[in-house]
Design a protein around this motif. Structure first.
Motif, mmCIF file in Angstrom:
data_model
loop_
_atom_site.group_PDB
_atom_site.id
_atom_site.type_symbol
_atom_site.label_atom_id
_atom_site.label_comp_id
_atom_site.label_asym_id
_atom_site.label_seq_id
_atom_site.Cartn_x
_atom_site.Cartn_y
_atom_site.Cartn_z
ATOM 1 N N ALA A 29 0.789 -1.106 -0.008
ATOM 2 C CA ALA A 29 0.064 -0.133 0.011
ATOM 3 C C ALA A 29 0.592 1.177 -0.048
ATOM 4 N N HIS A 30 0.631 2.201 -1.058
ATOM 5 C CA HIS A 30 1.468 3.397 -0.929
ATOM 6 C C HIS A 30 0.928 4.421 0.043
ATOM 7 N N LEU A 31 1.901 4.687 0.915
ATOM 8 C CA LEU A 31 1.597 5.683 1.922
ATOM 9 C C LEU A 31 0.818 6.938 1.549
ATOM 10 N N LYS A 32 1.147 7.498 0.353
ATOM 11 C CA LYS A 32 0.529 8.883 -0.024
ATOM 12 C C LYS A 32 -0.801 8.397 -0.873
ATOM 13 N N ASP A 33 -0.759 7.579 -1.709
ATOM 14 C CA ASP A 33 -1.821 7.326 -2.524
ATOM 15 C C ASP A 33 -2.711 6.666 -2.048
ATOM 16 N N ASP A 34 -2.408 5.648 -1.324
ATOM 17 C CA ASP A 34 -3.486 4.580 -0.780
ATOM 18 C C ASP A 34 -3.926 4.888 0.425
ATOM 19 N N LEU A 35 -3.126 5.481 1.302
ATOM 20 C CA LEU A 35 -3.256 5.762 2.946
ATOM 21 C C LEU A 35 -3.458 6.932 3.334
ATOM 22 N N ASP A 36 -3.375 8.040 2.213
ATOM 23 C CA ASP A 36 -3.528 9.568 2.298
ATOM 24 C C ASP A 36 -2.551 10.100 3.378
ATOM 25 N N VAL A 37 -1.377 9.438 3.270
ATOM 26 C CA VAL A 37 -0.381 10.025 4.344
ATOM 27 C C VAL A 37 0.186 11.208 3.878
ATOM 28 N N ASP A 38 0.414 12.432 4.440
ATOM 29 C CA ASP A 38 0.978 13.539 3.997
ATOM 30 C C ASP A 38 2.252 13.756 4.701
ATOM 31 N N SER A 39 3.102 15.011 4.404
ATOM 32 C CA SER A 39 4.504 14.800 4.593
ATOM 33 C C SER A 39 4.674 15.261 6.168
ATOM 34 N N LEU A 40 3.871 15.503 6.743
ATOM 35 C CA LEU A 40 3.881 15.901 8.298
ATOM 36 C C LEU A 40 3.515 14.430 8.901
ATOM 37 N N THR A 41 2.727 13.867 8.568
ATOM 38 C CA THR A 41 2.461 12.580 9.030
ATOM 39 C C THR A 41 3.540 11.655 8.786
ATOM 40 N N ALA A 42 4.056 11.485 7.717
ATOM 41 C CA ALA A 42 5.143 10.840 7.344
ATOM 42 C C ALA A 42 6.377 11.018 8.139
ATOM 43 N N MET A 43 6.705 12.259 8.595
ATOM 44 C CA MET A 43 7.586 12.928 9.597
ATOM 45 C C MET A 43 7.083 12.099 10.955
ATOM 46 N N GLU A 44 6.030 12.204 11.340
ATOM 47 C CA GLU A 44 5.658 11.588 12.513
ATOM 48 C C GLU A 44 5.999 10.132 12.791
ATOM 49 N N VAL A 45 5.806 9.480 11.749
ATOM 50 C CA VAL A 45 5.843 8.075 11.271
ATOM 51 C C VAL A 45 7.248 7.927 11.595
ATOM 52 N N ALA A 46 8.237 8.554 11.015
ATOM 53 C CA ALA A 46 9.552 8.538 10.967
ATOM 54 C C ALA A 46 10.260 8.573 12.435
ATOM 55 N N VAL A 47 9.688 9.473 13.225
ATOM 56 C CA VAL A 47 9.969 9.913 14.523
ATOM 57 C C VAL A 47 9.776 8.437 15.507
ATOM 58 N N GLN A 48 8.093 8.020 15.203
ATOM 59 C CA GLN A 48 7.808 6.899 15.976
ATOM 60 C C GLN A 48 8.969 5.651 15.663
ATOM 61 N N ILE A 49 9.407 5.615 14.286
ATOM 62 C CA ILE A 49 10.273 4.327 14.033
ATOM 63 C C ILE A 49 11.487 4.601 14.547
ATOM 64 N N GLU A 50 12.087 5.697 14.670
ATOM 65 C CA GLU A 50 13.263 6.009 15.192
ATOM 66 C C GLU A 50 13.437 5.946 16.651
ATOM 67 N N LYS A 51 12.345 6.141 17.516
ATOM 68 C CA LYS A 51 12.081 5.866 18.929
ATOM 69 C C LYS A 51 12.040 4.372 19.068
ATOM 70 N N LYS A 52 11.412 3.702 18.384
ATOM 71 C CA LYS A 52 11.219 2.116 18.613
ATOM 72 C C LYS A 52 12.512 1.396 18.179
ATOM 73 N N TYR A 53 12.859 1.752 17.265
ATOM 74 C CA TYR A 53 14.055 0.836 16.666
ATOM 75 C C TYR A 53 15.555 1.751 17.093
ATOM 76 N N ARG A 54 15.679 2.731 17.712
ATOM 77 C CA ARG A 54 17.005 3.467 18.089
ATOM 78 C C ARG A 54 17.852 3.686 16.855
ATOM 79 N N ILE A 55 17.118 4.055 15.836
ATOM 80 C CA ILE A 55 17.714 4.412 14.603
ATOM 81 C C ILE A 55 17.684 5.956 14.207
#
Length: 86
Positions: free
Chosen positions: A33-59
């Motif tokens: 599923a394409h985040l932008k086209d299929d799941l309506d993820v905008d750039s701000l939400t993508a950044m928030e997702v990246a932050v959560q991934i960074e926290k969880k995986y310590r990257i």
């Protein structure tokens, strides 16, 4: 509970994190599923997702890498490479 840094990155854990962050049912977050086209993820939400991934995986996900987070598969590939490099 397994340490994600040694056990690799579980695709289903990543799917659950993404679904929670996007406030979507897990079933909607398919591998391709394409985040932008299929799941309506905008750039701000993508950044928030990246932050959560960074926290969880310590990257660290560079800002320039965020546009490459286009699907669960792409995110899994990036996170797996970064976790393996730490």
């Amino acid at each position: 509970m397994a340490d994600h840094r040694t056990a690799g990155v579980d695709l289903e854990d990543l799917r659950a994190l993404l679904a929670e962050e996007l406030e979507l049912p897990v079933e909607e977050v398919t591998d391709e599923a394409h985040l932008k086209d299929d799941l309506d993820v905008d750039s701000l939400t993508a950044m928030e997702v990246a932050v959560q991934i960074e926290k969880k995986y310590r990257i660290k996900i560079d800002e320039a890498e965020i546009p490459n987070l286009t699907s669960l598969t792409a995110i899994h590939r990036l996170v797996t490479a970064k976790v393996g490099a730490t």
